[in-house]
Design a protein around this motif. Structure first.
Motif, PDB file in Angstrom:
ATOM      1  N   THR A  61       3.324 -11.987 -77.977  1.00  0.00           N
ATOM      2  CA  THR A  61       4.154 -10.852 -78.363  1.00  0.00           C
ATOM      3  C   THR A  61       5.066 -10.444 -77.209  1.00  0.00           C
ATOM      4  OG1 THR A  61       2.491 -10.103 -79.937  1.00  0.00           O
ATOM      5  CG2 THR A  61       4.076  -8.465 -79.206  1.00  0.00           C
ATOM      6  N   LEU A  62       4.502 -10.429 -76.006  1.00  0.00           N
ATOM      7  CA  LEU A  62       5.306 -10.011 -74.853  1.00  0.00           C
ATOM      8  C   LEU A  62       6.344 -11.049 -74.445  1.00  0.00           C
ATOM      9  CD1 LEU A  62       2.836  -8.065 -72.567  1.00  0.00           C
ATOM     10  CD2 LEU A  62       4.728  -7.185 -73.933  1.00  0.00           C
ATOM     11  N   SER A  63       6.128 -12.317 -74.814  1.00  0.00           N
ATOM     12  CA  SER A  63       7.155 -13.312 -74.471  1.00  0.00           C
ATOM     13  C   SER A  63       8.125 -13.511 -75.636  1.00  0.00           C
ATOM     14  CB  SER A  63       6.504 -14.640 -74.056  1.00  0.00           C
ATOM     15  OG  SER A  63       5.951 -15.280 -75.179  1.00  0.00           O
ATOM     16  N   GLY A  64       7.974 -12.728 -76.712  1.00  0.00           N
ATOM     17  CA  GLY A  64       9.004 -12.715 -77.739  1.00  0.00           C
ATOM     18  C   GLY A  64       8.633 -13.344 -79.060  1.00  0.00           C
ATOM     19  N   PHE A 117       7.894  -2.746 -73.648  1.00  0.00           N
ATOM     20  CA  PHE A 117       9.098  -3.392 -74.182  1.00  0.00           C
ATOM     21  C   PHE A 117       8.763  -4.816 -74.579  1.00  0.00           C
ATOM     22  CE2 PHE A 117      10.606   0.157 -71.806  1.00  0.00           C
ATOM     23  CZ  PHE A 117      11.728   0.588 -72.483  1.00  0.00           C
ATOM     24  N   ARG A 118       9.108  -5.162 -75.802  1.00  0.00           N
ATOM     25  CA  ARG A 118       8.874  -6.520 -76.310  1.00  0.00           C
ATOM     26  C   ARG A 118      10.201  -7.170 -76.617  1.00  0.00           C
ATOM     27  NH1 ARG A 118       7.895  -5.998 -80.989  1.00  0.00           N
ATOM     28  NH2 ARG A 118       7.470  -3.796 -81.310  1.00  0.00           N
ATOM     29  N   PRO A 119      10.339  -8.458 -76.318  1.00  0.00           N
ATOM     30  CA  PRO A 119      11.592  -9.129 -76.673  1.00  0.00           C
ATOM     31  C   PRO A 119      11.814  -9.069 -78.182  1.00  0.00           C
ATOM     32  CG  PRO A 119      10.270 -10.518 -75.230  1.00  0.00           C
ATOM     33  CD  PRO A 119       9.404  -9.359 -75.618  1.00  0.00           C
ATOM     34  N   HIS A 120      13.051  -8.916 -78.572  1.00  0.00           N
ATOM     35  CA  HIS A 120      13.378  -8.897 -79.986  1.00  0.00           C
ATOM     36  C   HIS A 120      14.787  -9.450 -80.139  1.00  0.00           C
ATOM     37  CE1 HIS A 120      12.125  -7.716 -83.967  1.00  0.00           C
ATOM     38  NE2 HIS A 120      13.350  -7.304 -84.213  1.00  0.00           N
TER      39      HIS A 120
END
Lengths: 851, 339
Positions: free
Chosen positions: A27-30, B245-248
């Motif tokens: 999740t944290l790497s996208g 913060f998470r990539p989106h």
């Protein structure tokens, strides 16, 4: 997109993390994990057992007593028996002695019942006990009891126990879940629309490898092609290249249809796809693995050994392989043979060319269709498939060839046929790989980081982004269609450096003052007063039904009926943009009335949308309007008009606060005048236009006499017309007031100038008189003020009476006047002089003074 | 005479003592100290005395007058106090009886949340601006890097109004208007109505609100975006709030992120509210895409910036634990008066 941990591990063999670690890090790497499900949830003490003996139950016809060998599991779970054989009573019928079955030992747990109904959250505990007097120490299971279905385990019979097939390499005592591939977790990913490559197991595995710093091992594709040339079997021609940039075909011969192997079935099952047969399973498997939809045609049904890719004709009919007839149009791309259509490109194949068990030679298709066209076609035809939803994202042409080769390799591996030599294709030239100039400094400047160039390059490696030191260019792999510019590269750096590790700072930007616009300030003041006056804030929809105009009794030619229509509304009730702010508020009043709520006072600050032309040629006039509405709790008082005057009071407080006191007139509607005409939704005798003195002249007399004709109406208020009140089913008199913010804005001001407080005493006089009924308070007030001279300070009406004691056609009115001079104490003579002028003026209005 | 004076004193004091009402007390005062009173008469009779006796007797009479006046005054005060006491005790009210309320109206929960957001950003130097709700395709999509045929156009289920016009699906369109003005730095938030073709249910409404934020200046970084939104989250949800913060992906920002806040109900331990995760998704954000800057006439080589968008109803529902979005548009007074 779903993917099981076991399948991902096939490409990242050294991945060894818990489900939660995997979820958090991905999740944290996208690659956001929405959730996961352990397939062995609520499955405990489940082993492989071999049925040694089946005997009739002494007391029950439908039950049998089985002796089941559970091998070393007996010792493993410390069962109280010596030979590893447990006695189980069952009602199942499909087993025979010697069969190997999954067994839950007493003290264990299964996921659900044998009927496959909804599974209880905590599963079902299995205890030792007696069934009709015979001891039973566990249960033999069906696949449903193990939390799955026969869709995914086709060897499970319609009814009864799961029986391991002869080729299963299992022994009594083995972990049955292991044997069934149930020690696995299925993750559900939310893939963003830019990452088309991650709609595939390989794409997610690549991300997982990069995230955890493990090696990514892509499947090795090697083919043992026959001497037959593919091109001798088929040729391909793409006629509409704008909709198909690449079309690849490969032919396999000597096809034998059979079930696919268990490992493939289980991987498909983990993604929710039902195994069918080896050939169909291969196409589905490759679609999941590579993210490239595939199709298989029975080559014997393809006329003329030719594939033609071209647009359909308008109105053409076509039967898809689900047996449904579809109507096509000239923007739908079709796969055709020399004579006919055989598939809708990217959406679904045709019934006329589908794979049957008798297929001998198969044509695989892997193509790159135009995403937007597939999306729109699927929508028009009303057929969205797994295939179309992948194509509509826009696929990588390079992937088509890789996927078709992988499919052929699986044909060989599964021994389901032979692969002919070569590939046939008709393709646009594949664009060279994209390059982006590498600028680590700029990346750091954008992110606010100090990451070294080397560190960045280390992040790029597992992403297969290549770097050439000499040219300082990064080369983006074809599957990363989202990497277009340096900012995209910066995101890759940020993702793997960690969004959480980038510093947290506040901007060192130029100083600015935070503020609201003048209009917002005015709006906020009005909202504040509304709330202090007891009105609560509501919100209603901007759209409504055109029927609202009838409900509000607007004539057919009313300007308000010229509303903006939504071309794709959610239904008639949401089909136009409101031109009047009343409907939402009246609906809310009705809701409250229905609930028998008391003391209901509502307001809304919202836009109406007035088109300047229809159809729209420019933006409409969006006018912010404040609407106040309430219904009466005291019917008698409301009948006397008290609700009206209460609301008028609120409006006056508002206008006072905006510095408009003394400037505003409330005018009754005037027949025959275009402006200030009666509003049909309001009570004809209880409505007023709110007009402000302006540079323009209003028909109501609100403006300066010499200026141009121009309405200066800033709003209106009134009691609801009884018919409208009925239409909305509000069972009490209701009043509304509307202020048009843009109209009043030019007059509003918070500027104030101090007037000295009078130091000399005021002199008060009362006037009591009989006036003809038609004379208004405004007229009397105007006369008094006009004639009262500079010393007249206040005029207030303190009594009004019509009735028995008053002369017919007249009303009695009494005013209190107060005089004050800033310079001296006024004498009786001073005041008498003013009073005389006033009284003369009043007499000319037809007033008879009393006393 | 002295004897007489003495006897008068006794009588006077007795009568004053008997004067239990203000009237009786006044009677006693008049009887002794009044113009025609006994003491006055006694003073008048002084002329019968010898010259030597007179001053002494005069002094005695005056002393008695002072004494009586004092005693009467004391009695008056006592009496007044007693009466006040009696009045106060008889006037006691039941303070638990219902209040006579001046009904004050209530702010809509959406408005409460919005006011709070505006307060925070105005405090950081942001200007609140508004943009049109009826938009041109260009402002809602193209200028935000969403070209024709982009799937996002379908995803957002736009209401079209014919021609080039539509109902804006996002307040991001207000960004474009602000950038086109050509004044930098830009520090703005733009709250407003947006529209998407979603059927009405507990979590959807075809008409809802967003708050867009935009900052453009020299040297603005992703770290600044994180810092600014962390301040916002702590101000809005409480000092203890943590952010993640998470990539989106958003077409108009790159890098893009979604921000989660630690669950403000359970503090991050995991509860029904945050579905056990300890985190709640709040907003989308990112660094303004260079194409977007360029299209609005801002040089991406000189300026950078960040943008964010918050769903107002989302944070309203979360903050006040409202389960059904429809309540926000029904305007039932029983609902509104809870805020």
């Amino acid at each position: 997109m779903n993917a099981s941990m076991s399948w991902l591990k096939a490409y990242v063999p050294s991945l060894d993390v818990s489900d939660t670690e995997f979820t958090d890090a991905m999740t944290l790497s996208g690659t956001k994990v929405e959730g996961y499900e352990r397939r062995d949830k609520n499955l405990e003490r489940i082993v492989v057992g071999q049925i040694k003996q089946i005997e009739a139950h002494p007391d029950a016809e439908k039950l049998v007593v089985c002796q089941v060998d559970v091998g070393d599991a007996a010792a493993r779970f410390e069962l109280q028996n010596e030979n590893g054989v447990v006695q189980i009573v069952t009602g199942a019928k499909n087993m025979k002695e010697g069969d190997l079955v999954p067994v839950v030992l007493a003290g264990g747990r299964v996921a659900g019942g044998h009927d496959g109904g909804p599974m209880p959250e905590e599963g079902i505990a299995i205890k030792a006990g007696k069934l009709r007097g015979v001891e039973s120490n566990g249960m033999m299971c069906s696949i449903e009891e193990l939390g799955s279905t026969k869709d995914f385990y086709p060897e499970q019979p319609e009814d009864g126990l799961y029986i391991f097939e002869a080729d299963a390499t299992v022994q009594p005592g083995d972990d049955a879940l292991e044997a069934l591939g149930l020690h696995d977790t299925v993750f559900e990913f939310e893939i963003t629309s830019n990452r088309v490559d991650c709609y595939s197991i390989l794409g997610i595995a690549r991300e997982a490898a990069a995230t955890f710093g493990k090696d990514f091992v892509a499947p090795e594709v090697k083919l043992h092609e026959t001497e037959d040339k593919c091109a001798d079997y088929i040729s391909v021609e793409v006629r509409d290249k704008d909709l198909c940039t690449r079309y690849c075909g490969r032919v396999c011969t000597d096809i034998t249809i059979a079930p696919s192997p268990k490992w493939m079935q289980r991987r498909l099952a983990s993604c929710g796809i039902r195994p069918i047969n080896n050939l169909v399973d291969i196409t589905n498997y490759v679609m999941l693995e590579y993210g490239q939809p595939m199709h298989a045609f029975d080559l014997s049904t393809v006329a003329g050994n030719k594939i033609i890719v071209k647009r359909a004709a308008d109105g053409e009919k076509f039967v898809t392989l689900d047996g449904q007839e579809r109507t096509l149009d000239k923007d739908v791309l079709m796969i055709c043979d020399a004579e006919k259509e055989i598939g809708i490109a990217g959406i679904m194949g045709g019934e006329n060319s589908m794979i049957t068990d008798s297929v001998k030679t198969v044509l695989f298709e892997a193509a790159t269709f135009n995403g937007a066209n597939v999306r729109k076609s699927a929508k028009r035809i009303g057929l969205r498939t797994d295939s179309s939803s992948l194509f509509e994202k826009g696929l990588d042409p390079a992937n088509a060839e890789a996927a078709i080769n992988r499919a052929c390799q699986l044909v060989e591996e599964l021994q389901c046929g032979k692969v002919t030599k070569g590939i046939v294709e008709d393709s646009e030239a594949i664009a060279p790989l994209r390059t982006i100039a590498f600028d680590p400094e700029k990346i750091n400047a954008l992110l606010g980081t100090e990451i070294t160039k080397e560190q960045m390059l280390a992040y790029f490696k597992p992403l297969e982004i290549a770097y050439d030191e000499k040219t300082n260019l990064l080369t983006v792999p074809s599957f990363r269609q989202d990497l277009l510019a340096l900012c995209d590269i910066a995101e890759e750096v940020a993702r793997f450096y960690g969004y959480d590790k980038t510093p947290t700072t506040l901007p060192l930007s130029s100083a600015t003052t935070g503020k609201r616009s003048w209009q917002m300030t005015v709006e906020n003041r009005l909202k504040e007063i509304a709330i202090y006056a007891g009105f609560s804030q509501g919100f209603s929809y901007s759209f409504e039904s055109p029927k609202v105009f009838d409900k509000l009794q607007l004539p057919q030619d009313a300007k308000e009926r010229e509303a903006i229509k939504i071309t794709n509304p959610l239904g008639e009730d949401f089909s136009i943009l409101r031109t009047l702010p009343l409907h939402g508020l009246l609906t809310s009043l009705a809701t409250n009335y229905n609930h028998r709520n008391k003391n209901v006072r509502l307001f809304e600050m919202g836009n109406v949308y007035l088109p300047k032309s229809l159809p729209l040629a420019e933006r409409p006039d969006e006018r912010m309007q404040l609407t106040l509405g309430c219904f009466a709790d005291d019917a008698k008082a409301a009948a006397r008009g008290e609700l009206f005057f209460e609301l008028k009071g609120v409006v006056e407080e508002m206008l006072d606060s905006l510095g408009l006191s003394g400037e505003v007139r409330f005018c009754a509607p005037k027949a025959g005048e275009e402006c200030c005409a009666a509003r049909p939704y309001l009570h004809p005798g209880r409505q007023a236009e709110i007009c402000v003195k302006s540079s323009g002249k209003c028909c109501c007399g609100g403006g300066a006499e010499d200026a141009a004709q121009e309405c200066c109406c800033i709003g209106y208020l009134g009691e609801l017309h009884p018919a409208v009140q009925d239409a909305y089913e509000i069972g009490a008199r209701s009043c509304v007031a509307v202020l048009d913010i843009p109209a009043l804005l030019p007059y509003a001001s918070f500027d104030r100038v101090y007037h000295p407080l009078g130091r000399f005493p005021a002199v008060t006089r009362d006037i009591s008189m009989l006036v003809p009924k038609g004379v208004t308070h405004a007229e009397i007030d105007a006369v008094i003020r006009q004639r009262g001279g500079k010393t007249l300070e206040q005029v207030s009406l303190f009594d009004i009476y019509e009735g028995a004691q008053v002369k017919e056609g007249c009303k009695s009115m009494a005013y209190a006047l107060s005089f004050r001079s800033p310079e001296k104490t006024l004498s009786d003579e001073d005041v008498n002089a003013s009073m005389k002028k006033i009284l003369n003026g009043l007499e000319s209005l037809g007033a008879e003074l009393r006393s | 005479m002295t004897e007489k004076l003495k006897e008068l004193r006794e009588r006077a004091l007795a009568q004053i003592k008997e004067g239990v009402t203000p009237e009786k007390l006044e009677e006693a005062r008049v009887a002794f100290l009044g113009k025609k009173g006994e003491l006055t008469a006694m003073l008048k009779s002084m002329k019968e005395l010898s010259a030597e006796e007179r001053p002494k007797f005069g002094q005695a009479v005056n002393e008695l007058r002072d004494e009586l006046e004092h005693v009467i005054e004391e009695a008056q005060t006592r009496m007044k106090n007693a009466m006040r006491e009696q009045q106060l005790s008889s006037e006691a009210i039941d303070v638990t009886l219902p209040a006579k309320r001046r009904a004050v109206g209530h702010r809509h929960p959406n408005a409460l949340a919005l006011e709070e957001v505006e307060r925070i950003f105005i405090g950081m130097g942001y200007e609140v601006v508004s943009g049109p709700e009826v938009e041109k395709d260009y402002y809602n999509f193209e200028a935000l890097n969403i070209p024709a045929d982009h799937p996002a156009k379908d995803e957002q289920d736009t209401f079209y109004l014919g021609g080039d016009f539509l109902l804006r699906t996002q307040t991001s369109s207000a960004q474009v208007h602000e950038m086109e003005k050509g004044r930098i730095p830009i520090k703005m938030i733009s709250p407003g109505r947006v529209f998407r073709s979603d059927e009405v249910d507990a979590t959807h409404s075809p008409n809802f609100h967003q708050i867009e934020g935009l900052l453009i200046d020299k040297n603005i970084t992703f770290a600044d975006l994180k810092g600014t939104l962390a301040v916002f989250a702590q101000e809005f949800f409480g000092e203890e709030t943590k952010v993640k913060f998470r990539p989106h992906h958003f077409p108009f920002t790159e890098p893009s992120a979604e921000m989660d806040v630690s669950c403000f109900k359970c503090g991050g331990k995991g509860c029904r509210f945050c579905k056990g995760s300890g985190w709640i998704e709040i907003l989308g954000c990112g660094m303004v895409h260079p194409h977007v800057l360029e299209m609005s006439g801002i040089d991406p080589e000189t300026y950078t910036g960040f943008a964010f968008g918050v769903g107002l109803e989302r944070i309203t529902l979360l903050k006040y634990e409202i389960e059904d979005m429809r309540l926000l548009y029904e305007n039932d007074i029983r609902f509104l008066s809870q805020f």
